[in-house]
Scaffold this active site. Structure first.
Site, PDB file in Angstrom:
ATOM      1  N   HIS A  25       0.809  -1.079  -0.136  1.00  0.00           N
ATOM      2  CA  HIS A  25      -0.017  -0.099   0.130  1.00  0.00           C
ATOM      3  C   HIS A  25       0.885   1.354   0.183  1.00  0.00           C
ATOM      4  O   HIS A  25       1.095   1.821   0.905  1.00  0.00           O
ATOM      5  CB  HIS A  25      -1.040  -0.011   0.999  1.00  0.00           C
ATOM      6  CG  HIS A  25      -2.140   0.901   1.182  1.00  0.00           C
ATOM      7  ND1 HIS A  25      -3.315   0.570   1.345  1.00  0.00           N
ATOM      8  CD2 HIS A  25      -2.064   2.388   0.999  1.00  0.00           C
ATOM      9  CE1 HIS A  25      -4.127   1.656   1.171  1.00  0.00           C
ATOM     10  NE2 HIS A  25      -3.344   2.557   0.988  1.00  0.00           N
ATOM     11  N   HIS A  27       0.990   4.811  -2.574  1.00  0.00           N
ATOM     12  CA  HIS A  27       0.646   5.570  -3.548  1.00  0.00           C
ATOM     13  C   HIS A  27       1.798   6.306  -4.453  1.00  0.00           C
ATOM     14  O   HIS A  27       2.581   7.109  -3.905  1.00  0.00           O
ATOM     15  CB  HIS A  27      -0.189   6.812  -2.957  1.00  0.00           C
ATOM     16  CG  HIS A  27      -1.710   6.251  -2.419  1.00  0.00           C
ATOM     17  ND1 HIS A  27      -2.874   6.020  -3.416  1.00  0.00           N
ATOM     18  CD2 HIS A  27      -1.733   5.700  -1.277  1.00  0.00           C
ATOM     19  CE1 HIS A  27      -3.707   5.501  -2.391  1.00  0.00           C
ATOM     20  NE2 HIS A  27      -3.394   5.178  -1.306  1.00  0.00           N
ATOM     21  N   HIS A 213      -9.816   0.686  -0.395  1.00  0.00           N
ATOM     22  CA  HIS A 213      -9.808   1.514   0.930  1.00  0.00           C
ATOM     23  C   HIS A 213     -11.059   1.426   1.704  1.00  0.00           C
ATOM     24  O   HIS A 213     -12.052   1.862   1.132  1.00  0.00           O
ATOM     25  CB  HIS A 213      -9.247   2.733   0.527  1.00  0.00           C
ATOM     26  CG  HIS A 213      -7.975   3.432   0.087  1.00  0.00           C
ATOM     27  ND1 HIS A 213      -7.560   2.978  -1.125  1.00  0.00           N
ATOM     28  CD2 HIS A 213      -7.093   3.953   0.766  1.00  0.00           C
ATOM     29  CE1 HIS A 213      -6.015   3.510  -1.071  1.00  0.00           C
ATOM     30  NE2 HIS A 213      -6.001   3.975   0.049  1.00  0.00           N
ATOM     31  N   GLU A 216     -11.036   3.223   7.152  1.00  0.00           N
ATOM     32  CA  GLU A 216      -9.719   4.469   7.474  1.00  0.00           C
ATOM     33  C   GLU A 216     -10.511   5.790   7.806  1.00  0.00           C
ATOM     34  O   GLU A 216     -10.586   6.088   9.150  1.00  0.00           O
ATOM     35  CB  GLU A 216      -8.975   4.805   6.304  1.00  0.00           C
ATOM     36  CG  GLU A 216      -7.788   5.933   6.538  1.00  0.00           C
ATOM     37  CD  GLU A 216      -7.021   6.287   5.255  1.00  0.00           C
ATOM     38  OE1 GLU A 216      -7.849   6.208   4.120  1.00  0.00           O
ATOM     39  OE2 GLU A 216      -6.099   6.910   5.309  1.00  0.00           O
TER      40      GLU A 216
HETATM   41 ZN   LIG Z   1      -4.038   4.657   0.711  1.00  0.00          ZN
END
Ligand SMILES: [Zn+2]
Length: 389
Positions: A25, A27, A213, A216
């Site tokens: 994970h 970006h 995702h 979160e």
């Molecule tokens: Zn992320």
């Protein structure tokens, strides 16, 4: 950051950078080198908050840590602005791989949203190809230094936009040309994975894996939708699955209200742990949690569990047998590497080499790789750790 990351692991007397790591994970638009942003911005005529690499790096970290979502999101305006040409995408992808390798990463999945890189007329296929060329150049550059790294793209759709189906088709179109999985990212709260149900169904019909995702910025409903509508094999963060777990001490007075049931000193006062059906599903089915400790602290994902990194539920989840993996999320904004995150765990939760190995093997086994390649990765990691022991 409210917590300082220690310079070295206190109980492990070597640089954790040498440990082979798996990054699931991370970006692409959150991992640029400040100096590269400055050079690309100059060429693109884009104005930055600073043209000094050190000051710019600090600006990113401070903005991400400001507690203001507006300022946090503004950081991505600058990185995405310099990733609108084939040259920019190629360079950023190549350096991304080189930086992962320098951090000890031997397998990495790089996620990014192609739809955010079309401002100067490139097509979705153009940008995926440019990133793939950069990733491959990065792998070659790393090989020239005598090391190995393998990378794959996680093609991501922005959840506030409406291009899910198009992006899912893009991912499947590139499955034998670098794309290994699909994700949705961006504003989680208010944008459930169910919005993309058709796209996820299309992916499932093409046997193409998805990580989503969830858990979160939103809670159990979002996780449920990721698993049911998204058919997620992994959860991006997923940390708020801990909200579906209750712990009751048999003797509260003895244990103390804030006693840690997993602390050796209070092991006589084991609490009653109850998992809800959703938490049971995630644990029992081995759905991998892509936990990003520093990022989770910064974005407030773990604020419901207490203050500071020590209240991160990752340790409880790990001790309860959840499939926990450790990741960085946005290395530039959080100012971290995977090595830093490992050091943070050693410092905070007293993890030893066996724990780091288990977390790394969890990630290797959750990788979107064919079985033979996964087994080879697991073997490589086990051998490297055995050599250290
Ligand atoms: Zn992320």
């Amino acid at each position: 950051m409210t917590e300082t990351i220690p310079d070295a692991a206190p109980d492990l007397d070597f640089d954790l950078k040498v440990l082979p790591k798996v990054s699931l994970h991370d970006h692409l638009d959150g991992g640029l080198r400040p100096a590269t942003i400055i050079e690309l911005a100059e060429a693109a005529g884009h104005t930055l908050p600073s043209t000094d690499p050190v000051a710019l790096g600090e600006w990113f970290r401070e903005s991400a840590d400001s507690g203001s979502l507006v300022r946090y999101l503004e950081t991505f305006d600058h990185t995405i602005a310099v990733m609108q040409t084939k040259e920019g995408l190629f360079r950023v992808a190549k350096e991304f791989v080189e930086d992962l390798a320098d951090d000890g990463v031997v397998y990495g999945e790089v996620r990014w949203a192609p739809e955010q890189h079309l401002q100067q007329g490139l097509s979705l296929d153009d940008v995926v190809e440019a990133v793939q060329a950069g990733l491959e150049a990065g792998v070659d550059a790393v090989a020239e230094t005598g090391r190995d790294i393998q990378v794959g793209q996680l093609i991501t759709a922005m959840r506030h936009a409406d291009r899910g189906q198009e992006i899912a088709e893009l991912a499947v179109r590139h499955r034998y040309k670098g794309a290994v999985g699909f994700d949705i990212a961006g504003a989680e709260d208010g944008f459930l994975p169910s919005r993309f149900r058709d796209a996820f169904t299309y992916l499932a019909q093409h046997n193409f894996p998805a990580t989503v995702h969830a858990g979160e910025a939103a809670g159990l409903d979002s996780i449920q939708s990721a698993l049911v509508d998204g058919r997620a094999l992994r959860l991006g963060h997923g940390v708020r699955i801990a909200e579906d777990i209750t712990i009751e001490f048999e003797d509260a007075d003895e244990a103390g209200a804030d006693a840690d049931i997993f602390d050796d000193e209070v092991s006589d006062t084991i609490g009653m742990v109850t998992l809800g059906e959703l938490a049971s599903w995630v644990r029992d089915r081995g759905i991998a949690l892509e936990i990003c400790p520093s990022s989770n602290l910064q974005t407030g994902a773990i604020s419901g569990f207490g203050e500071g990194i020590e209240s991160h539920p990752l340790d409880m989840l790990y001790q309860l047998g959840f499939n926990v993996t450790i990741n960085t999320d946005n290395r530039l904004m959080s100012g971290v590497t995977l090595t830093d995150e490992f050091e943070l765990l050693v410092e905070t939760f007293d993890y030893d080499l066996d724990d780091l190995l288990e977390l790394t093997l969890n990630a290797a086994e959750a990788a979107f790789l064919p079985l033979e390649e996964k087994e080879a990765l697991v073997e490589y990691i086990n051998e490297a750790y055995a050599d250290l022991g």
